[in-house]
Design a protein around this motif. Structure first.
Motif, PDB file in Angstrom:
ATOM      1  N   SER A  43       0.916  -1.340  -0.052  1.00 23.28           N
ATOM      2  CA  SER A  43      -0.068  -0.112   0.021  1.00 23.28           C
ATOM      3  C   SER A  43       0.920   1.170   0.182  1.00 23.28           C
ATOM      4  O   SER A  43       0.555   2.113  -0.775  1.00 23.28           O
ATOM      5  CB  SER A  43      -0.923  -0.030   1.355  1.00 23.28           C
ATOM      6  OG  SER A  43      -1.847  -1.180   1.370  1.00 23.28           O
ATOM      7  N   ALA A  44       2.069   1.203   0.913  1.00 22.88           N
ATOM      8  CA  ALA A  44       2.998   2.412   0.682  1.00 22.88           C
ATOM      9  C   ALA A  44       3.303   2.648  -0.262  1.00 22.88           C
ATOM     10  O   ALA A  44       3.532   3.601  -0.736  1.00 22.88           O
ATOM     11  CB  ALA A  44       3.836   2.221   1.891  1.00 22.88           C
ATOM     12  N   LEU A  45       3.899   1.538  -1.141  1.00 18.66           N
ATOM     13  CA  LEU A  45       4.484   1.576  -2.556  1.00 18.66           C
ATOM     14  C   LEU A  45       3.718   2.049  -3.444  1.00 18.66           C
ATOM     15  O   LEU A  45       4.109   2.925  -4.355  1.00 18.66           O
ATOM     16  CB  LEU A  45       5.027   0.229  -2.791  1.00 18.66           C
ATOM     17  CG  LEU A  45       5.700  -0.145  -4.229  1.00 18.66           C
ATOM     18  CD1 LEU A  45       7.058   0.894  -4.216  1.00 18.66           C
ATOM     19  CD2 LEU A  45       6.102  -1.504  -4.563  1.00 18.66           C
ATOM     20  N   ALA A  46       2.289   1.576  -3.628  1.00 18.17           N
ATOM     21  CA  ALA A  46       1.087   2.050  -4.486  1.00 18.17           C
ATOM     22  C   ALA A  46       0.986   3.425  -4.306  1.00 18.17           C
ATOM     23  O   ALA A  46       0.901   4.228  -5.304  1.00 18.17           O
ATOM     24  CB  ALA A  46       0.043   1.407  -4.318  1.00 18.17           C
ATOM     25  N   CYS A  47       1.097   4.035  -2.876  1.00 17.14           N
ATOM     26  CA  CYS A  47       0.777   5.498  -2.847  1.00 17.14           C
ATOM     27  C   CYS A  47       1.861   6.469  -3.311  1.00 17.14           C
ATOM     28  O   CYS A  47       1.692   7.483  -3.845  1.00 17.14           O
ATOM     29  CB  CYS A  47       0.734   5.751  -0.976  1.00 17.14           C
ATOM     30  SG  CYS A  47      -1.071   5.355  -0.724  1.00 17.14           S
ATOM     31  N   ALA A  48       3.312   5.774  -3.129  1.00 17.89           N
ATOM     32  CA  ALA A  48       4.327   6.488  -3.361  1.00 17.89           C
ATOM     33  C   ALA A  48       4.379   6.499  -5.091  1.00 17.89           C
ATOM     34  O   ALA A  48       4.700   7.529  -5.648  1.00 17.89           O
ATOM     35  CB  ALA A  48       5.669   5.808  -3.124  1.00 17.89           C
ATOM     36  N   LEU A  77      -2.725  14.475   0.205  1.00 19.26           N
ATOM     37  CA  LEU A  77      -3.495  13.065   0.561  1.00 19.26           C
ATOM     38  C   LEU A  77      -2.679  12.068   0.184  1.00 19.26           C
ATOM     39  O   LEU A  77      -2.625  11.211   1.023  1.00 19.26           O
ATOM     40  CB  LEU A  77      -4.875  13.237  -0.294  1.00 19.26           C
ATOM     41  CG  LEU A  77      -5.466  12.090   0.048  1.00 19.26           C
ATOM     42  CD1 LEU A  77      -6.041  11.821   1.419  1.00 19.26           C
ATOM     43  CD2 LEU A  77      -6.732  11.796  -0.922  1.00 19.26           C
ATOM     44  N   LEU A  78      -1.954  11.938  -1.070  1.00 20.04           N
ATOM     45  CA  LEU A  78      -1.030  10.719  -1.352  1.00 20.04           C
ATOM     46  C   LEU A  78       0.203  10.763  -0.414  1.00 20.04           C
ATOM     47  O   LEU A  78       0.541   9.681  -0.021  1.00 20.04           O
ATOM     48  CB  LEU A  78      -0.559  10.898  -2.748  1.00 20.04           C
ATOM     49  CG  LEU A  78      -1.740  10.550  -3.699  1.00 20.04           C
ATOM     50  CD1 LEU A  78      -1.426  10.637  -5.260  1.00 20.04           C
ATOM     51  CD2 LEU A  78      -2.055   9.183  -3.499  1.00 20.04           C
ATOM     52  N   ILE A  79       0.813  11.736  -0.072  1.00 26.28           N
ATOM     53  CA  ILE A  79       1.774  11.824   0.780  1.00 26.28           C
ATOM     54  C   ILE A  79       1.398  11.137   2.331  1.00 26.28           C
ATOM     55  O   ILE A  79       2.310  10.628   2.982  1.00 26.28           O
ATOM     56  CB  ILE A  79       2.513  13.249   1.046  1.00 26.28           C
ATOM     57  CG1 ILE A  79       3.052  13.540  -0.463  1.00 26.28           C
ATOM     58  CG2 ILE A  79       3.416  13.433   2.244  1.00 26.28           C
ATOM     59  CD1 ILE A  79       3.659  15.004  -0.347  1.00 26.28           C
ATOM     60  N   MET A  80       0.262  11.924   2.919  1.00 26.06           N
ATOM     61  CA  MET A  80      -0.270  11.532   4.314  1.00 26.06           C
ATOM     62  C   MET A  80      -0.740   9.984   4.052  1.00 26.06           C
ATOM     63  O   MET A  80      -0.465   9.267   4.948  1.00 26.06           O
ATOM     64  CB  MET A  80      -1.470  12.229   4.514  1.00 26.06           C
ATOM     65  CG  MET A  80      -0.949  13.655   4.936  1.00 26.06           C
ATOM     66  SD  MET A  80      -2.253  14.768   5.521  1.00 26.06           S
ATOM     67  CE  MET A  80      -3.693  13.956   5.444  1.00 26.06           C
ATOM     68  N   ALA A  81      -1.227   9.315   2.972  1.00 25.85           N
ATOM     69  CA  ALA A  81      -1.563   7.999   2.696  1.00 25.85           C
ATOM     70  C   ALA A  81      -0.358   6.842   2.749  1.00 25.85           C
ATOM     71  O   ALA A  81      -0.238   6.141   3.432  1.00 25.85           O
ATOM     72  CB  ALA A  81      -2.233   7.729   1.620  1.00 25.85           C
ATOM     73  N   ALA A  83       2.497   7.887   4.008  1.00 24.57           N
ATOM     74  CA  ALA A  83       3.218   7.951   5.428  1.00 24.57           C
ATOM     75  C   ALA A  83       2.389   7.152   6.332  1.00 24.57           C
ATOM     76  O   ALA A  83       3.035   6.260   7.152  1.00 24.57           O
ATOM     77  CB  ALA A  83       3.303   9.352   6.103  1.00 24.57           C
ATOM     78  N   PHE A  84       1.124   7.105   6.352  1.00 23.02           N
ATOM     79  CA  PHE A  84       0.406   6.097   7.114  1.00 23.02           C
ATOM     80  C   PHE A  84       0.390   4.631   6.898  1.00 23.02           C
ATOM     81  O   PHE A  84       0.755   3.832   7.786  1.00 23.02           O
ATOM     82  CB  PHE A  84      -1.251   6.429   6.951  1.00 23.02           C
ATOM     83  CG  PHE A  84      -2.033   5.498   7.886  1.00 23.02           C
ATOM     84  CD1 PHE A  84      -2.052   5.700   9.200  1.00 23.02           C
ATOM     85  CD2 PHE A  84      -2.620   4.583   7.264  1.00 23.02           C
ATOM     86  CE1 PHE A  84      -2.951   5.022  10.045  1.00 23.02           C
ATOM     87  CE2 PHE A  84      -3.399   3.607   8.095  1.00 23.02           C
ATOM     88  CZ  PHE A  84      -3.561   3.791   9.272  1.00 23.02           C
ATOM     89  N   ALA A  85       0.660   4.303   5.519  1.00 18.73           N
ATOM     90  CA  ALA A  85       0.587   3.079   5.213  1.00 18.73           C
ATOM     91  C   ALA A  85       2.224   2.610   5.588  1.00 18.73           C
ATOM     92  O   ALA A  85       2.293   1.292   5.852  1.00 18.73           O
ATOM     93  CB  ALA A  85       0.572   2.894   3.565  1.00 18.73           C
ATOM     94  N   TYR A  86       3.082   3.195   5.151  1.00 18.13           N
ATOM     95  CA  TYR A  86       4.517   3.161   5.878  1.00 18.13           C
ATOM     96  C   TYR A  86       4.722   2.781   7.300  1.00 18.13           C
ATOM     97  O   TYR A  86       5.328   1.871   7.991  1.00 18.13           O
ATOM     98  CB  TYR A  86       5.774   4.229   5.436  1.00 18.13           C
ATOM     99  CG  TYR A  86       6.887   3.727   5.987  1.00 18.13           C
ATOM    100  CD1 TYR A  86       7.891   3.033   5.143  1.00 18.13           C
ATOM    101  CD2 TYR A  86       7.554   4.588   6.961  1.00 18.13           C
ATOM    102  CE1 TYR A  86       9.099   2.605   5.699  1.00 18.13           C
ATOM    103  CE2 TYR A  86       8.662   4.260   7.313  1.00 18.13           C
ATOM    104  CZ  TYR A  86       9.472   3.266   6.848  1.00 18.13           C
ATOM    105  OH  TYR A  86      10.781   3.202   7.376  1.00 18.13           O
ATOM    106  N   SER A  87       3.908   3.892   8.225  1.00 16.89           N
ATOM    107  CA  SER A  87       3.907   3.690   9.556  1.00 16.89           C
ATOM    108  C   SER A  87       3.312   2.293  10.006  1.00 16.89           C
ATOM    109  O   SER A  87       3.686   1.567  10.976  1.00 16.89           O
ATOM    110  CB  SER A  87       3.266   4.644  10.234  1.00 16.89           C
ATOM    111  OG  SER A  87       3.845   5.963   9.843  1.00 16.89           O
ATOM    112  N   ALA A  88       2.206   1.868   9.442  1.00 20.98           N
ATOM    113  CA  ALA A  88       1.450   0.750   9.592  1.00 20.98           C
ATOM    114  C   ALA A  88       2.429  -0.708   9.011  1.00 20.98           C
ATOM    115  O   ALA A  88       2.393  -1.507  10.154  1.00 20.98           O
ATOM    116  CB  ALA A  88       0.134   0.587   8.901  1.00 20.98           C
TER     117      ALA A  88
END
Length: 147
Positions: A43-48, A77-81, A83-88
């Protein structure tokens, strides 16, 4: 899970059965955390990647990249998503490593204590059936301590 071990009651005493069941639960817990960690990493990769695609698609304006990113809410929004996905992903990776350590520790304990758990030659033969079952059904190697 219980039906398989109900058949093997004659091969194990109750404490041994509880250790084996605890080992299976720890393995399932570890695999669950590994799946969660992988999902959040993807998910983090997809957002990035989406962020990069949006940035490349819109192009860099004459004001520069930072102004462009700060002015458009989709980028934030994409940066926050991401960051959240990376944190999770980081959180679940830590949980996965802890669960793997607990699983490996219990697995090694069972291997080391196998002479105490199956002390008699007749029981020692039944140990092979249990170890084979654990390897085939749960992919848990009780023959060697190495991972």
């Amino acid at each position: 899970m219980r039906s398989v071990f109900d058949q093997l009651d004659r091969y194990m005493d109750e404490p041994t059965k509880q250790m084996i069941l605890a080992l299976i639960k720890k393995k399932q817990k570890y695999e669950n955390y590994a799946r969660q960690s992988f999902r959040w990493q993807m998910s983090a990769l997809a957002c990035a990647l989406l962020f990069c695609l949006f940035l490349a698609g819109k192009g860099i304006g004459h004001n520069g990249i930072v102004t462009e990113v700060l002015n458009d809410s989709i980028y934030l929004l994409l940066i926050m998503a991401a960051a959240f996905a990376y944190s999770a992903a980081y959180y679940f990776k830590k949980k996965e490593e802890k669960a793997e350590g607990e699983f490996h520790k219990l697995r090694c304990e069972i291997i080391q204590k196998s002479t105490d758990l199956w002390p008699y030659p007749k029981e020692w033969k039944s140990r092979e059936a249990i170890f084979k079952l654990m390897k085939q059904q749960y992919d848990i190697n009780l023959y060697f301590e190495s991972k």
